[in-house]
Design an enzyme around this catalytic site. Structure first.
Site, PDB file in Angstrom:
ATOM      1  N   ASN A   1      43.431  47.223  36.096  1.00 24.43           N
ATOM      2  CA  ASN A   1      42.724  46.668  34.940  1.00 24.43           C
ATOM      3  C   ASN A   1      41.244  46.975  35.123  1.00 24.43           C
ATOM      4  OD1 ASN A   1      41.549  45.137  32.955  1.00 24.43           O
ATOM      5  ND2 ASN A   1      42.127  43.152  33.819  1.00 24.43           N
TER       6      ASN A   1
ATOM      7  N   LYS B   1      38.870  46.575  33.060  1.00 25.00           N
ATOM      8  CA  LYS B   1      37.984  45.684  32.301  1.00 25.00           C
ATOM      9  C   LYS B   1      36.936  46.519  31.541  1.00 25.00           C
ATOM     10  CE  LYS B   1      39.153  42.112  35.558  1.00 25.00           C
ATOM     11  NZ  LYS B   1      38.833  40.876  36.231  1.00 25.00           N
TER      12      LYS B   1
ATOM     13  N   HIS C   1      44.877  37.722  29.153  1.00 24.80           N
ATOM     14  CA  HIS C   1      44.108  37.668  30.400  1.00 24.80           C
ATOM     15  C   HIS C   1      43.168  36.454  30.334  1.00 24.80           C
ATOM     16  CE1 HIS C   1      41.249  38.664  33.534  1.00 24.80           C
ATOM     17  NE2 HIS C   1      42.156  39.484  34.030  1.00 24.80           N
TER      18      HIS C   1
ATOM     19  N   GLU D   1      40.192  36.069  31.107  1.00 26.52           N
ATOM     20  CA  GLU D   1      38.857  36.362  30.555  1.00 26.52           C
ATOM     21  C   GLU D   1      38.894  36.347  29.030  1.00 26.52           C
ATOM     22  OE1 GLU D   1      38.136  39.947  32.791  1.00 26.52           O
ATOM     23  OE2 GLU D   1      37.993  38.734  34.611  1.00 26.52           O
TER      24      GLU D   1
ATOM     25  N   GLU E   1      48.090  35.226  37.605  1.00 23.59           N
ATOM     26  CA  GLU E   1      46.719  35.427  38.068  1.00 23.59           C
ATOM     27  C   GLU E   1      45.980  34.090  38.123  1.00 23.59           C
ATOM     28  OE1 GLU E   1      45.298  39.756  37.289  1.00 23.59           O
ATOM     29  OE2 GLU E   1      44.780  38.524  35.573  1.00 23.59           O
TER      30      GLU E   1
ATOM     31  N   GLY F   1      38.404  38.030  41.175  1.00 24.40           N
ATOM     32  CA  GLY F   1      37.057  38.465  41.543  1.00 24.40           C
ATOM     33  C   GLY F   1      36.370  37.614  42.601  1.00 24.40           C
TER      34      GLY F   1
ATOM     35  N   SER G   1      41.975  39.363  43.150  1.00 21.76           N
ATOM     36  CA  SER G   1      41.404  39.825  44.430  1.00 21.76           C
ATOM     37  C   SER G   1      42.381  40.635  45.281  1.00 21.76           C
ATOM     38  CB  SER G   1      40.842  38.650  45.233  1.00 21.76           C
ATOM     39  OG  SER G   1      39.749  38.065  44.544  1.00 21.76           O
TER      40      SER G   1
HETATM   41  P1  PGA Z   1      40.318  41.273  40.457  1.00 18.28           P
HETATM   42  O1  PGA Z   1      40.775  41.092  38.939  1.00 18.28           O
HETATM   43  O2  PGA Z   1      41.326  42.163  41.127  1.00 18.28           O
HETATM   44  O3  PGA Z   1      38.964  41.924  40.367  1.00 18.28           O
HETATM   45  O4  PGA Z   1      40.293  39.926  41.086  1.00 18.28           O
HETATM   46  C1  PGA Z   1      42.126  40.963  38.609  1.00 18.28           C
HETATM   47  C2  PGA Z   1      42.279  40.751  37.120  1.00 18.28           C
HETATM   48  O5  PGA Z   1      41.423  40.086  36.517  1.00 18.28           O
HETATM   49  O6  PGA Z   1      43.243  41.249  36.509  1.00 18.28           O
END
Ligand code: PGA
Length: 249
Positions: free
Chosen positions: A9, A11, A99, A101, A169, A175, A210
């Site tokens: 992903n 982003k 997601h 976000e 998640e 992150g 992460s």
């Molecule tokens: P990350 O993000 O691996 O940077 O923690 C995962 C995600 O948001 O899908």
């Protein structure tokens, strides 16, 4: 059986030029691990402008392309929207839906997410439906209830005959460098699967938050975790390749 999926992903990172360069470098690296195709699916979800150009670089490579969001409908007077129809025609086979976000920054509700799952499936996109608890919910010990409720709401309009992927998640893990214990994730994935009923055994359930080449191995080995949804660590080709090598081992 379920084939593992390593999903990137990106982003809101990478221009079209950067996406193309990544794609070319990925092809070179994949040539050195020919067994990857049988062992693991690889998916890149770039920003929307890179979907078509990246699909051209990766054509016939076996690497799949996905979108990060989808709007309902097909065509119409809906300024700024991207339908599953348009995304699929541009080269996407998958789409990330719900997601955290998007839930937080764009106020996506369970109802909207259920509509997006339907919109994806109607347009031959495999939805990767994200669920996960906040730090507070995690600390309150209500993760399982929260996740199963989110899952049920998101799958309200689910077409059980079409493919589906889920991604657990935890929001506090995204992150942050923190990851939950693999046993906890595996147990939760098993509960999610059993709640899906008869189709549960063929639905892929990914872990995300992460994930990196340093910790992916434990998730790959767990019986009910079918791969990973990777953000930050997927932005570097060599890191993606390192994760893939671990998954195909
Ligand atoms: P990350 O993000 O691996 O940077 O923690 C995962 C995600 O948001 O899908």
């Amino acid at each position: 059986m379920r084939k593992p999926l390593l999903a990137a992903n990106w982003k809101m990172y990478k221009t079209v030029a950067e996406s193309r360069a990544y794609g070319r470098s990925l092809l070179q690296q994949l040539a050195a691990i020919p067994q990857w195709r049988d062992a693991c699916d690889v998916l890149i979800c770039p920003p929307a402008p890179s979907i078509w150009p990246l699909s051209q670089v990766l054509v016939e490579s076996g690497v799949r392309i996905g979108a990060q969001n989808v709007d309902k409908g097909r065509e119409g007077a809906v300024t700024g929207a991207l339908s599953g129809y348009l995304l699929h025609e541009a080269g996407a086979d998958f789409v990330i839906v719900g997601h955290s976000e998007r839930r937080q920054l764009f106020a996506e509700t369970d109802e909207m997410i259920a509509q997006k799952v339907q919109a994806a499936q109607e347009n031959r996109l495999v939805p990767i439906v994200c669920v996960g608890e906040t730090q507070e919910q995690h600390e309150a010990g209500i993760t399982e209830a929260v996740v199963l409720k989110q899952m049920d709401a998101a799958l309200k309009n689910w077409d059980r005959s079409a493919p589906l992927t889920l991604a657990y998640e935890p929001i506090w893990a995204i992150g942050s460098g923190q990851v939950p214990a693999v046993e906890t994730v595996n147990n939760l994935a098993r509960k999610m699967r059993s709640q899906l009923g008869r189709e549960g055994e063929r639905v892929r359930i990914l872990y995300g938050g992460s994930v990196s080449s340093q910790n992916i191995e434990r998730f790959c080995q767990a019986s009910d975790i079918d791969g990973a949804l990777v953000g930050g660590a997927s932005l570097k080709v060599m890191e993606l390749i390192a994760m893939l090598k671990t998954c195909v081992k």
